[in-house]
Design an enzyme around this catalytic site. Structure first.
Site, PDB file in Angstrom:
ATOM      1  N   ARG A  49      -5.414   9.752  18.168  1.00 19.54           N
ATOM      2  CA  ARG A  49      -5.327   8.604  17.252  1.00 19.54           C
ATOM      3  C   ARG A  49      -6.738   8.217  16.817  1.00 19.54           C
ATOM      4  NH1 ARG A  49      -5.329   3.919  19.393  1.00 19.54           N
ATOM      5  NH2 ARG A  49      -3.716   4.311  20.945  1.00 19.54           N
ATOM      6  N   TYR A 101       0.726  -0.136  -8.436  1.00 22.30           N
ATOM      7  CA  TYR A 101       1.868   0.511  -7.789  1.00 22.30           C
ATOM      8  C   TYR A 101       2.773  -0.557  -7.155  1.00 22.30           C
ATOM      9  CZ  TYR A 101       4.550   3.023  -4.299  1.00 22.30           C
ATOM     10  OH  TYR A 101       5.572   3.492  -3.530  1.00 22.30           O
ATOM     11  N   ASP A 173      -8.352   1.834  -6.269  1.00 22.78           N
ATOM     12  CA  ASP A 173      -7.335   2.833  -5.947  1.00 22.78           C
ATOM     13  C   ASP A 173      -7.487   3.945  -6.985  1.00 22.78           C
ATOM     14  OD1 ASP A 173      -5.023   4.374  -5.765  1.00 22.78           O
ATOM     15  OD2 ASP A 173      -3.783   2.701  -5.115  1.00 22.78           O
ATOM     16  N   LYS A 198      -0.619  12.524  -3.682  1.00 19.82           N
ATOM     17  CA  LYS A 198      -0.571  12.827  -5.117  1.00 19.82           C
ATOM     18  C   LYS A 198      -1.494  14.003  -5.442  1.00 19.82           C
ATOM     19  CE  LYS A 198       1.882   9.046  -5.017  1.00 19.82           C
ATOM     20  NZ  LYS A 198       2.988   9.111  -4.104  1.00 19.82           N
TER      21      LYS A 198
END
Ligand code: P1T
Length: 380
Positions: A49, A101, A173, A198
């Site tokens: 992690r 978004y 973004d 994406k």
């Protein structure tokens, strides 16, 4: 630095042949933990992690592609965005672009507002309106450009100047443009976020996110938050994004070439009312897009004659353009944002026109894409 050239860095940064075996591709270190030489003595990794070598390779490569000093990878774009928002506390105010978004809007409005964060949504193509939205407690400007789904182009450098006067962080973004087409850190942004699902991944086979910054203090805090909040990607997902990024430049060039052809085709079609693409001269921020971006990307939005009902008919009728959410893969996609990706903004001031269709133009042959749209637009 391996090279000044983007294409070379995409293939080589932190991806040298494996020292132990000569393997030319970084291994997928599918491990949760690491043997320690003595109590607390490690070879740099103690638990996956916190850090994992495949993830490190991706993080270094993404940092280089955004011309940043530090990269952090996440399990999704939303995981990255949520982690950025942990930088703030109750009473802090954020100015957000009014077209974003739907999932970002949902996180801000339906989750973070209940923790005392304050948001003002504003049309960031209007600099004066953005300046008026800034308050003494404004800690961040949240920019998407081009925006999702209206493809507005926001002036990053101008907003960076505004934000700095207020000591607010500038976050961009950069998902729609990708680092190949747009370099927000070089324009004055403090933090870049991505949905690597994406264009960076590029093949619609992985969900991921990323944060890149050159601000050491912000990075230290975000690295702490990445580990403490734990929205980290697995090694195989990191490997897929790293592989996708190698061909980003080639793909973005082809996406952009195909998209301008699609935009021109739609603009001259008698059954189309409006086409939105930053590469069209009719786009209100076309000149800014020319300066800020290397090319105009693969996203095209349009409104057909006949309204929402006709939009749905068209979206059902395409064969090569698959009806589906997401974007940025090699294959073309079509969707109706008001009923799909932006369902959560309907009923709000950010509501999207139900007749709007969004295309993610892929890298298939352009003649096939135009023929597919032509037959779909002919639907009665
Ligand atoms: O889906 P995820 O990897 O969590 O990324 C969220 C996200 C963040 N930022 C932008 C600009 C995005 O477009 C997205 C995800 N968008 C879609 C799924 C979509 O179809 O628009």
């Amino acid at each position: 630095m391996v090279s000044d050239h983007f294409e070379t860095r995409a293939i080589h940064v932190d991806q040298e042949p494996d020292a132990a075996t000569g393997a030319i591709i970084p291994p997928i270190y599918q491990t949760a933990t690491y043997a320690q030489e003595d109590v607390g003595i490690t070879k740099g990794y103690d638990y996956s992690r916190t850090a994992n070598p495949t993830r490190t390779a991706l993080e270094q490569c993404l940092a280089s592609l955004e011309s940043g000093d530090h990269g952090l990878a996440f399990a999704s774009g939303m995981g990255a965005i949520t982690t950025v928002m942990f930088l703030f506390k109750s009473g802090d105010h954020v100015v957000v672009c009014d077209d974003a978004y739907g999932g970002t809007y949902r996180l801000f409005r339906r989750i973070l507002e209940s923790y005392g964060l304050e948001f003002t949504f504003v049309d960031m193509t209007d600099l004066a309106a953005t300046e008026r939205a800034i308050r003494p407690n404004t800690k961040m400007l949240w920019i998407e450009t081009p925006t999702n789904p209206l493809l507005k182009v926001v002036n990053i450098a101008a907003l960076a100047v505004l934000g700095k006067e207020q000591s607010a962080l500038i976050v961009v973004d950069n998902t729609f443009a990708s680092p190949y087409l747009q370099q927000p850190l070089a324009l004055g942004a403090d933090i870049v976020v991505h949905s690597t699902t994406k264009y960076l991944g590029g093949h619609s086979d992985v969900v991921g996110g990323a944060i890149i910054t050159s601000n050491d203090k912000v990075f230290e805090r975000l690295k702490f938050l990445q580990n403490a909040a734990g929205a980290v990607p697995g090694p195989f997902d990191c490997w897929l994004v790293l592989r996708g990024a190698k061909t980003l430049a080639l793909r973005m060039d082809r996406h952009s070439e195909n998209a301008i052809r699609v935009a021109h085709f739609l603009e001259s079609h008698p059954r189309v009312t409006r086409v939105i693409y930053p590469g069209l001269e009719s786009h209100p921020q076309h000149e800014l897009a020319r300066k800020q971006m290397r090319a105009f990307g693969g996203m095209v939005s349009f409104i057909p004659k006949g309204g929402a009902e006709q939009a749905r008919k068209i979206a059902r009728a395409t064969r090569l353009f698959t009806l589906g959410e997401s974007l940025g893969g090699v294959e073309s996609l079509i969707e109706v944002p008001s009923a799909m990706t932006h369902l959560s903004v309907q009923g709000s001031p950010l509501e999207v026109d139900p007749a709007l269709i969004r295309l993610s133009v892929g890298i298939e042959h352009h003649e096939d894409l135009l023929a597919d749209l032509a037959q779909a637009l002919d639907q009665e």
